[in-house]
Design a protein around this motif. Structure first.
Motif, PDB file in Angstrom:
ATOM      1  N   GLY A  10       0.801  -1.215   0.000  1.00  0.00           N
ATOM      2  CA  GLY A  10       0.000   0.000   0.000  1.00  0.00           C
ATOM      3  C   GLY A  10       0.832   1.261   0.000  1.00  0.00           C
ATOM      4  O   GLY A  10       0.503   2.242  -0.676  1.00  0.00           O
ATOM      5  N   LEU A  11       1.944   1.235   0.728  1.00  0.00           N
ATOM      6  CA  LEU A  11       2.780   2.430   0.829  1.00  0.00           C
ATOM      7  C   LEU A  11       3.561   2.694  -0.456  1.00  0.00           C
ATOM      8  O   LEU A  11       3.930   3.835  -0.730  1.00  0.00           O
ATOM      9  N   VAL A  12       3.816   1.662  -1.248  1.00  0.00           N
ATOM     10  CA  VAL A  12       4.542   1.850  -2.508  1.00  0.00           C
ATOM     11  C   VAL A  12       3.580   2.179  -3.654  1.00  0.00           C
ATOM     12  O   VAL A  12       3.875   2.996  -4.530  1.00  0.00           O
ATOM     13  N   LEU A  13       2.393   1.547  -3.640  1.00  0.00           N
ATOM     14  CA  LEU A  13       1.461   1.721  -4.748  1.00  0.00           C
ATOM     15  C   LEU A  13       0.798   3.100  -4.747  1.00  0.00           C
ATOM     16  O   LEU A  13       0.520   3.656  -5.807  1.00  0.00           O
ATOM     17  N   SER A  14       0.546   3.650  -3.573  1.00  0.00           N
ATOM     18  CA  SER A  14      -0.162   4.933  -3.513  1.00  0.00           C
ATOM     19  C   SER A  14       0.643   6.093  -4.117  1.00  0.00           C
ATOM     20  O   SER A  14       0.073   6.924  -4.840  1.00  0.00           O
ATOM     21  N   PRO A  15       1.961   6.236  -3.878  1.00  0.00           N
ATOM     22  CA  PRO A  15       2.690   7.318  -4.568  1.00  0.00           C
ATOM     23  C   PRO A  15       2.707   7.153  -6.087  1.00  0.00           C
ATOM     24  O   PRO A  15       2.670   8.158  -6.817  1.00  0.00           O
ATOM     25  N   ILE A  19       1.287  10.024  -8.756  1.00  0.00           N
ATOM     26  CA  ILE A  19       2.026  10.590  -9.894  1.00  0.00           C
ATOM     27  C   ILE A  19       1.192  10.503 -11.171  1.00  0.00           C
ATOM     28  O   ILE A  19       1.126  11.456 -11.974  1.00  0.00           O
ATOM     29  N   LEU A  20       0.533   9.362 -11.377  1.00  0.00           N
ATOM     30  CA  LEU A  20      -0.312   9.220 -12.570  1.00  0.00           C
ATOM     31  C   LEU A  20      -1.507  10.173 -12.529  1.00  0.00           C
ATOM     32  O   LEU A  20      -1.881  10.752 -13.565  1.00  0.00           O
ATOM     33  N   GLY A 161      -4.178   5.396 -12.317  1.00  0.00           N
ATOM     34  CA  GLY A 161      -3.804   5.994 -11.031  1.00  0.00           C
ATOM     35  C   GLY A 161      -4.892   5.846  -9.987  1.00  0.00           C
ATOM     36  O   GLY A 161      -4.611   5.548  -8.819  1.00  0.00           O
ATOM     37  N   GLY A 162      -6.144   6.041 -10.375  1.00  0.00           N
ATOM     38  CA  GLY A 162      -7.238   5.883  -9.418  1.00  0.00           C
ATOM     39  C   GLY A 162      -7.364   4.458  -8.908  1.00  0.00           C
ATOM     40  O   GLY A 162      -7.578   4.226  -7.710  1.00  0.00           O
ATOM     41  N   ILE A 163      -7.217   3.482  -9.799  1.00  0.00           N
ATOM     42  CA  ILE A 163      -7.307   2.077  -9.381  1.00  0.00           C
ATOM     43  C   ILE A 163      -6.146   1.713  -8.456  1.00  0.00           C
ATOM     44  O   ILE A 163      -6.320   0.979  -7.468  1.00  0.00           O
TER      45      ILE A 163
END
Length: 252
Positions: A10-15, A19-20, A161-163
């Motif tokens: 979660g902490l890697v995917l959210s940034p 950006i997208l 990015g939203g997904i």
């Protein structure tokens, strides 16, 4: 204790999703209009939620800041502007809350704080998907001056990015629900170790056992003595009567 993989996910995917979403917000390419009547055939009119640009297929010249009051007065444009900006801010707030909860410098993660950050990140992803989906649904209904309409790359980046933000927030929320209290992988709150108590046994009394002495016979390893052998114990064959004063062969 190691950081659970769902928290790292979660902490890697959210940034990455942030950006997208940022690229989708500022890029003027939510839709492209080609073959505009009265314009050059190689003209591509790129429309976003903040700007409109004129690009050409034969060269790299791009002319932005094109006026179109009818396009920007559309309801979806105003809604998309507000929700995309709010999504970017909420994502940053969610990361600021979730990062101390995930921890890489303490013994145990703070699952409640990480889960609260996950809720904010999840909501930011939803706020991104709402205007993106709405714009795509009414893509042909937004006023234009003619031509053929295609979806721009900003819509694709916004969807991805939203997904990603929704998945990142959901991962943090799931970890908070399933691992709160350190139940992940059988982990339990640490307790002070108790020193084993040494059991004191009563001292046993020493009992002296009298030794039994046995008389050993000389010259023999059998348990009986030489003197105990008597003639009566081993009877010998009696000599039979002799005939004519001569003994029989059996008596020899």
């Amino acid at each position: 204790m190691r950081t659970p993989g769902m928290l790292i996910f979660g902490l890697v995917l959210s940034p990455c999703g942030w950006i997208l979403d940022l690229t989708s917000t500022v890029a003027p390419n939510w839709r492209e209009i080609r073959a505009v009547p009265g314009e050059s055939q190689d003209l591509i009119l790129q429309q976003g939620i903040w700007d409109i640009c004129r690009a050409f297929e034969t060269n790299r010249d791009i002319e932005c800041n094109q006026p179109d009051a009818t396009y920007f007065e559309n309801e979806i444009i105003r809604v998309a502007q507000g929700l995309m900006i709010a999504s970017l801010l909420v994502t940053l707030l969610g990361l600021a809350v979730a990062t101390p909860g995930v921890r890489c410098w303490t013994d145990r993660p703070n699952y409640c704080v990480a889960g609260l950050g996950g809720i904010l990140i999840f909501l930011s992803g939803v706020m991104t998907l709402i205007p993106i989906s709405w714009y795509t649904h009414i893509l042909d209904d937004i006023p234009r001056t003619g031509g053929t309409i295609t979806v721009g790359f900003s819509i694709v980046l916004g969807y991805i990015g939203g997904i990603m933000e929704v998945l990142a927030g959901a991962a943090l929320i799931i970890v908070m629900c399933s691992c709160c209290g350190g139940k992940n992988r059988g982990e339990k709150p640490s307790k002070p170790t108790e020193k084993p108590s040494h059991t004191k046994y009563p001292m046993s009394r020493r009992i002296e056992v009298p030794s039994i002495s046995r008389s050993k016979s000389t010259g023999s390893s059998v348990p009986y003595s030489k003197d105990s052998l008597e003639d009566d114990d081993f009877p010998r064959s009696k000599s039979s009567s002799s005939y004519g004063g001569k003994p029989y062969d059996a008596d020899l």
